[in-house]
Design a protein around this motif. Structure first.
Motif, PDB file in Angstrom:
ATOM      1  N   THR A 278      -4.727   6.263   6.109  1.00 46.44           N
ATOM      2  CA  THR A 278      -5.661   6.644   6.061  1.00 46.44           C
ATOM      3  C   THR A 278      -6.618   5.156   6.998  1.00 46.44           C
ATOM      4  O   THR A 278      -7.146   5.247   8.002  1.00 46.44           O
ATOM      5  CB  THR A 278      -6.590   6.216   4.386  1.00 46.44           C
ATOM      6  N   LEU A 279      -5.493   3.654   6.834  1.00 41.66           N
ATOM      7  CA  LEU A 279      -6.080   3.057   7.915  1.00 41.66           C
ATOM      8  C   LEU A 279      -5.881   3.042   9.020  1.00 41.66           C
ATOM      9  O   LEU A 279      -7.020   2.230   9.603  1.00 41.66           O
ATOM     10  CB  LEU A 279      -5.574   1.343   7.110  1.00 41.66           C
TER      11      LEU A 279
ATOM     12  N   HIS B 209     -13.169   6.280   2.669  1.00 38.36           N
ATOM     13  CA  HIS B 209     -11.123   6.184   3.092  1.00 38.36           C
ATOM     14  C   HIS B 209     -10.646   5.725   1.961  1.00 38.36           C
ATOM     15  O   HIS B 209     -10.453   4.897   2.007  1.00 38.36           O
ATOM     16  CB  HIS B 209     -11.455   4.845   3.939  1.00 38.36           C
ATOM     17  N   SER B 210     -11.565   6.391   0.668  1.00 36.99           N
ATOM     18  CA  SER B 210     -10.369   6.207  -0.255  1.00 36.99           C
ATOM     19  C   SER B 210     -10.823   4.971  -0.900  1.00 36.99           C
ATOM     20  O   SER B 210      -9.963   3.931  -1.767  1.00 36.99           O
ATOM     21  CB  SER B 210      -8.887   6.054  -0.527  1.00 36.99           C
TER      22      SER B 210
ATOM     23  N   TYR C 258      -7.049  -3.976   0.839  1.00 39.88           N
ATOM     24  CA  TYR C 258      -7.799  -2.794   1.594  1.00 39.88           C
ATOM     25  C   TYR C 258      -9.004  -2.683   1.751  1.00 39.88           C
ATOM     26  O   TYR C 258      -9.328  -2.268   3.260  1.00 39.88           O
ATOM     27  CB  TYR C 258      -6.401  -1.611   1.013  1.00 39.88           C
ATOM     28  N   SER C 259      -9.597  -2.573   0.804  1.00 39.53           N
ATOM     29  CA  SER C 259     -11.159  -2.896   1.517  1.00 39.53           C
ATOM     30  C   SER C 259     -11.646  -3.499   2.420  1.00 39.53           C
ATOM     31  O   SER C 259     -12.688  -3.588   2.864  1.00 39.53           O
ATOM     32  CB  SER C 259     -11.760  -2.897   0.027  1.00 39.53           C
TER      33      SER C 259
ATOM     34  N   LEU D 120       0.542  -1.422   0.086  1.00 44.09           N
ATOM     35  CA  LEU D 120       0.256   0.226  -0.248  1.00 44.09           C
ATOM     36  C   LEU D 120       0.858   1.298   0.128  1.00 44.09           C
ATOM     37  O   LEU D 120       1.785   1.216   0.619  1.00 44.09           O
ATOM     38  CB  LEU D 120      -0.736   0.067   1.319  1.00 44.09           C
ATOM     39  N   SER D 121       0.257   2.464  -0.499  1.00 41.93           N
ATOM     40  CA  SER D 121       0.787   3.604  -0.562  1.00 41.93           C
ATOM     41  C   SER D 121       1.006   4.256   1.022  1.00 41.93           C
ATOM     42  O   SER D 121      -0.125   3.897   1.932  1.00 41.93           O
ATOM     43  CB  SER D 121       0.270   4.246  -1.434  1.00 41.93           C
TER      44      SER D 121
ATOM     45  N   LYS E 253      -0.070   6.450   2.101  1.00 42.45           N
ATOM     46  CA  LYS E 253      -1.266   7.599   2.594  1.00 42.45           C
ATOM     47  C   LYS E 253      -2.107   6.616   2.804  1.00 42.45           C
ATOM     48  O   LYS E 253      -3.142   6.565   3.702  1.00 42.45           O
ATOM     49  CB  LYS E 253      -1.724   8.140   1.143  1.00 42.45           C
ATOM     50  N   LYS E 254      -2.179   5.748   2.086  1.00 40.30           N
ATOM     51  CA  LYS E 254      -3.481   4.673   2.046  1.00 40.30           C
ATOM     52  C   LYS E 254      -3.291   3.594   3.382  1.00 40.30           C
ATOM     53  O   LYS E 254      -4.342   3.448   4.170  1.00 40.30           O
ATOM     54  CB  LYS E 254      -3.299   3.338   1.154  1.00 40.30           C
ATOM     55  N   TRP E 255      -1.784   3.690   3.938  1.00 39.47           N
ATOM     56  CA  TRP E 255      -1.163   3.245   5.314  1.00 39.47           C
ATOM     57  C   TRP E 255      -2.119   4.552   6.213  1.00 39.47           C
ATOM     58  O   TRP E 255      -3.186   3.623   7.500  1.00 39.47           O
ATOM     59  CB  TRP E 255       0.381   3.241   4.736  1.00 39.47           C
TER      60      TRP E 255
END
Length: 370
Positions: free
Chosen positions: A275-276, A337-338, A309-310, A268-269, A271-273
């Motif tokens: 967000t998570l 959450h993208s 991720y989802s 994951l990027s 940014k996604k980490w």
């Protein structure tokens, strides 16, 4: 193979026959040495001699005391090596736990140096942050049985029996090298100035204090989610006190990676980490474990080899809402959450059109008007 010796050791253990356990264990070690397994052989001999762990008093450990009234046993015994715990803690907590373990390993030298210590540890903090896991981890590291007091049996309905039960459990653990674990300590150690408590429970605290003072040889660990309820004198009885805080983002990520193991696509990027981890904000390590295991279970049922991720966000949403939610709220949460519309449709098991209608209700109304 050494099936005969192993069976004999188990039989002797079930019969509470310490001598036979030791005899057959020595025979097993000797045969392992002859068979070219010196490391395993030496490990058995070290255990029997007390090096790297305790020589367990078989009679004591196999027969925990029982409450006179209910006949319920007052402790559960967890043996080292019979479980595994993933310990992820804030760095400050981890270093203090390591120091406590090393202190006990050097206890003979510490006592010889004239230091009076009782090797007691009080853990406090919010629920689910790892206090019980820490107790199990310490027991495993020191190769000691963990004796978990059962307050449903300790607290008796008969006047005066609770104090007697407390004395019994302390005497039981004082006679062997082990760890006595008093989880939810506030159940029997509430402040004596609490006007809502009966006189009997105040006498219980006095009994507890006296037994802690006289406790020797074994380790004592107490844990509470409500430190504000503890009697002030309890705090002074523990030589080590550690607050177990919630995890920061770095350790929360490590915890996810441990529980999800090979299932999670962690490419994951940043940014996604971020967000998570933000989505998990406010949750305890125990909560993260439940969410992760729900995601793995779902993946196994659906014959998927990978958790996305989802999926983690989906199960986070379910957990936070106790599985009681509307499709509209779920879709909006995932989008915020993208998560892409396609992935939302897949994880929510619905159509892309329905997702678009939820996210853009005004466009849908225009189509109907035209």
């Amino acid at each position: 193979m050494f099936y005969t010796e192993i069976i004999k050791i188990i039989e002797a253990g079930m019969q509470n026959n310490r001598e036979k356990v030791i005899s057959y264990a020595k025979l097993l070690a000797s045969n392992l040495q002859k068979d070219g397994n010196p490391d395993f052989s030496n490990k058995i001999l070290n255990l029997l001699s007390g090096k790297g762990g305790a020589v367990v008093n078989m009679d004591q450990i196999f027969t925990p005391p029982v409450d006179q009234d209910s006949r319920m046993r007052m402790a559960d015994i967890i043996y080292p090596g019979t479980y595994s715990e993933n310990l992820v803690l804030p760095d400050s907590v981890s270093s203090k736990i390591s120091y406590f373990i090393e202190s006990y390993r050097h206890k003979d030298a510490i006592i010889k140096a004239g230091v009076d210590t009782n090797f007691s540890l009080l853990l406090y903090g919010e629920p689910g942050c790892g206090k019980t896991t820490i107790a199990k981890y310490i027991a495993n590291e020191l190769n000691l049985p963990l004796v978990v007091a059962r307050f449903d049996a300790l607290v008796s309905s008969l006047l005066g029996n609770t104090s007697k039960n407390i004395r019994k459990i302390f005497e039981y653990t004082s006679s062997s090298q082990c760890i006595l674990f008093l989880d939810e300590l506030d159940a029997i150690a509430k402040a004596r100035d609490d006007q809502h408590e009966l006189g009997e429970l105040k006498r219980v605290i006095n009994s507890l204090l006296q037994n802690i003072d006289s406790h020797s040889q074994s380790i004592l660990i107490g844990a509470t989610n409500h430190p504000d309820l503890l009697d002030k004198a309890i705090w002074r009885r523990f030589s080590n006190i550690i607050k177990v805080d919630r995890l920061d983002s770095k350790h929360m990520k490590s915890l996810l990676e441990i529980y999800l193991k090979d299932y999670f696509n962690d490419d994951l990027s940043e940014k996604k980490w971020t967000t998570l981890i933000n989505a998990l904000d406010g949750l305890s390590p125990s909560d993260v474990k439940n969410i992760s295991y729900s995601a793995v279970t779902d993946s196994v049922i659906k014959n998927n080899n990978q958790i996305e991720y989802s999926d983690i966000l989906y199960h986070t949403f379910l957990f936070k809402n106790n599985n009681n939610y509307s499709m509209n709220n779920l879709v909006k949460f995932l989008k915020e959450h993208s998560v892409s519309i396609r992935d939302i449709a897949e994880v929510a098991n619905t159509s892309i059109r329905q997702i678009e209608n939820i996210l853009n209700p005004d466009n849908n109304e225009k189509k109907l008007t035209n």
